[in-house]
Write a protein that holds these residues in place. Structure first.
Motif, PDB file in Angstrom:
ATOM      1  N   ALA A 173      74.905  57.436 -68.684  1.00 57.34           N
ATOM      2  CA  ALA A 173      76.114  57.196 -68.275  1.00 57.34           C
ATOM      3  C   ALA A 173      76.817  58.652 -67.843  1.00 57.34           C
ATOM      4  O   ALA A 173      75.990  59.745 -68.316  1.00 57.34           O
ATOM      5  N   VAL A 194      78.943  54.145 -65.579  1.00 59.00           N
ATOM      6  CA  VAL A 194      77.691  53.529 -65.805  1.00 59.00           C
ATOM      7  C   VAL A 194      77.084  52.584 -64.709  1.00 59.00           C
ATOM      8  O   VAL A 194      77.832  51.997 -63.960  1.00 59.00           O
ATOM      9  N   LEU A 204      73.666  47.223 -71.889  1.00 61.85           N
ATOM     10  CA  LEU A 204      74.182  48.473 -71.760  1.00 61.85           C
ATOM     11  C   LEU A 204      73.609  49.753 -72.677  1.00 61.85           C
ATOM     12  O   LEU A 204      73.248  50.621 -72.487  1.00 61.85           O
ATOM     13  N   HIS A 223      78.572  50.784 -59.611  1.00 63.49           N
ATOM     14  CA  HIS A 223      78.995  51.594 -60.769  1.00 63.49           C
ATOM     15  C   HIS A 223      80.228  50.512 -61.437  1.00 63.49           C
ATOM     16  O   HIS A 223      80.931  50.322 -60.646  1.00 63.49           O
ATOM     17  N   LYS A 266      71.506  52.791 -71.726  1.00 62.52           N
ATOM     18  CA  LYS A 266      71.726  53.125 -70.433  1.00 62.52           C
ATOM     19  C   LYS A 266      72.327  54.749 -70.434  1.00 62.52           C
ATOM     20  O   LYS A 266      72.840  54.891 -71.324  1.00 62.52           O
TER      21      LYS A 266
END
Length: 176
Positions: A117, A133, A112, A139, A115
């Motif tokens: 979000a 996310v 993660l 998601h 990434k």
């Protein structure tokens, strides 16, 4: 000694059938009473490993006693070796790899970082909020804290800087 072999073999086979059919119900009913079997210091002490080894001990003992001309001590030693090998094999080939796997193949927290979000529950400067996310085709909601120590209101896009202790540490992506 044959009675002990039969007891281990039949008991292990019954345990396997009952746990396969009713394992979740029994586990919930007992409420973790048997969790002491998988202590952190001895992870090989779990029902799968122990019962597998006992079943192999019983089965090998029965086969060796009935179909060979080996003496009692040799049969006992070979049956114990069989039980240890099967139990150890079960631990190293099934239990240990499964304990190191994640619950879901769709999301790995390690992946993660970096990434984008969206904050869905505001993140206070010294507290926790929640972010949404994109993970694979879907998601996921994750607990988040501010990496920079500043308040982040809901609806703001953030970037995940690091993941530590099951918490995503995020920073604002769009400056105000």
């Amino acid at each position: 000694m044959e009675a002990i072999f039969w007891g281990c073999f039949v008991g292990g086979a019954l345990y396997a059938m009952i746990s396969a059919l009713l394992g979740d119900l029994i586990g919930h009913a007992l409420g973790g009473v048997l969790d002491f079997l998988s202590l952190d210091g001895h992870p090989w002490l779990n029902p799968t490993t122990l019962v597998g080894g006992l079943t192999a001990f019983g089965g090998a003992g029965l086969l060796l006693a009935h179909y060979t001309a080996l003496g009692f001590v040799v049969v006992l030693v070979l049956a114990v070796c069989s039980g240890v090998l099967v139990g150890g094999g079960g631990y190293f080939l099934y239990v240990k790899p499964m304990s190191q796997s994640e619950n879901s193949i769709a999301l790995s927290e390690k992946d993660l970082s970096g990434k984008i979000a969206e904050v869905i529950t505001a993140i206070p400067s010294k507290g926790y909020g929640e972010v949404l996310v994109k993970a694979g085709a879907g998601h996921t909601n994750q607990i988040a804290a501010s990496f920079d120590g500043e308040d982040i209101p809901g609806g703001v896009r953030v970037v995940i800087v690091e993941v530590k202790d099951n918490t995503l540490y995020v920073s604002k992506l769009d400056p105000y």
